[in-house]
Design a protein around this motif. Structure first.
Motif, mmCIF file in Angstrom:
data_model
loop_
_atom_site.group_PDB
_atom_site.id
_atom_site.type_symbol
_atom_site.label_atom_id
_atom_site.label_comp_id
_atom_site.label_asym_id
_atom_site.label_seq_id
_atom_site.Cartn_x
_atom_site.Cartn_y
_atom_site.Cartn_z
ATOM 1 N N GLU A 10 59.241 5.414 22.250
ATOM 2 C CA GLU A 10 59.345 6.830 21.635
ATOM 3 C C GLU A 10 58.162 7.764 22.176
ATOM 4 N N ARG A 11 56.805 7.308 22.081
ATOM 5 C CA ARG A 11 55.994 8.184 22.642
ATOM 6 C C ARG A 11 56.101 8.411 24.153
ATOM 7 N N ILE A 12 56.499 7.564 24.996
ATOM 8 C CA ILE A 12 57.007 7.494 26.411
ATOM 9 C C ILE A 12 58.187 8.977 26.434
ATOM 10 N N ALA A 13 59.172 8.801 25.651
ATOM 11 C CA ALA A 13 60.296 9.816 25.689
ATOM 12 C C ALA A 13 59.864 11.068 25.364
ATOM 13 N N ARG A 14 58.843 11.183 24.285
ATOM 14 C CA ARG A 14 58.379 12.510 23.778
ATOM 15 C C ARG A 14 57.498 13.145 24.838
ATOM 16 N N ASN A 15 56.720 12.398 25.681
ATOM 17 C CA ASN A 15 55.800 12.934 26.493
ATOM 18 C C ASN A 15 56.639 13.405 27.845
ATOM 19 N N LEU A 69 47.293 15.011 29.886
ATOM 20 C CA LEU A 69 47.146 13.647 29.632
ATOM 21 C C LEU A 69 48.404 12.933 29.284
ATOM 22 N N GLY A 70 49.536 13.892 29.141
ATOM 23 C CA GLY A 70 50.692 13.443 28.770
ATOM 24 C C GLY A 70 51.273 12.382 29.931
ATOM 25 N N LEU A 71 51.558 12.590 31.084
ATOM 26 C CA LEU A 71 51.754 11.817 31.910
ATOM 27 C C LEU A 71 51.144 10.580 32.201
ATOM 28 N N THR A 93 53.912 2.644 30.311
ATOM 29 C CA THR A 93 54.913 1.859 30.952
ATOM 30 C C THR A 93 54.446 0.501 31.711
ATOM 31 N N ASP A 94 53.035 0.542 32.140
ATOM 32 C CA ASP A 94 52.493 -0.305 32.583
ATOM 33 C C ASP A 94 52.240 -1.457 31.512
ATOM 34 N N ARG A 143 55.732 14.792 20.406
ATOM 35 C CA ARG A 143 55.678 15.956 20.942
ATOM 36 C C ARG A 143 54.150 15.865 21.197
ATOM 37 N N THR A 144 53.886 15.795 22.619
ATOM 38 C CA THR A 144 52.323 16.158 22.517
ATOM 39 C C THR A 144 52.328 17.401 23.302
ATOM 40 N N ALA A 145 51.203 18.328 22.879
ATOM 41 C CA ALA A 145 50.807 19.427 23.255
ATOM 42 C C ALA A 145 49.442 19.565 23.688
#
Length: 167
Positions: free
Chosen positions: A78-83, A147-149, A156-157, A11-13
């Motif tokens: 997981e960080r990718i999915a959460r973002n 910053l999330g994306l 992903t890179d 969950r990033t906010a």
């Protein structure tokens, strides 16, 4: 309008963690620790974690079960999915968000589909740059930091995954 962000095979906010993560990624201080894992359990957990936020917003968040085993870094995935889910929630005012996996040849595509506002074609590359946000010219921090994306793109890179946006 339906928009979709797809990462082949996190969950990033807007927090201090985002600043730290982007700095560590830029410095090359993040290493991928690949191992086989069940991506479905990870995605189901992410969706459960965001279910309350979706319910409070009146948005349906669903997960399509997946039994695939992928060889990647589960913490980074997981960080990718959460973002991606957090971003979909932020920009979906009504309707639904669906998180799923789809076979793509010998790979798996993790997909986040939403009925959000959409992203104009000429802005689609820009949304993956740090601090860039659509619809936040006043730079209201309550709307995130942009910053999330950018983190998703760098992760992903790092994992050598394809990142595709369709809107």
């Amino acid at each position: 309008m339906v928009s979709s962000a797809t990462a082949a095979v996190f969950r990033t906010a807007g927090s201090e963690r985002d600043f730290l993560d982007i700095s560590r990624l830029d410095a090359g201080a993040v290493a991928a620790h690949r191992r086989p894992f069940a991506i479905g359990a990870l995605l189901e957990r992410v969706c459960k974690d965001y279910a309350g936020d979706a319910l409070a917003k009146g948005v349906s968040l669903s997960y399509v079960r997946c039994r695939a085993i992928v060889d990647s870094d589960p913490a980074l995935i997981e960080r990718i999915a959460r973002n991606l889910v957090a971003n979909a929630l932020r920009y979906t005012d009504s309707g639904r968000i669906v998180v799923a996996c789809r076979p793509k040849g010998s790979s798996i595509a993790m997909q986040v589909w939403d009925t959000g506002r959409g992203i104009p074609r000429d802005k689609q590359d820009s949304v993956f740059r740090e601090y860039y946000q659509l619809g936040n010219p006043e730079r209201d921090r309550e709307k995130g930091l942009g910053l999330g994306l950018a983190i998703v793109r760098r992760l992903t890179d790092l994992l050598e995954c394809k990142l595709i946006l369709r809107s």
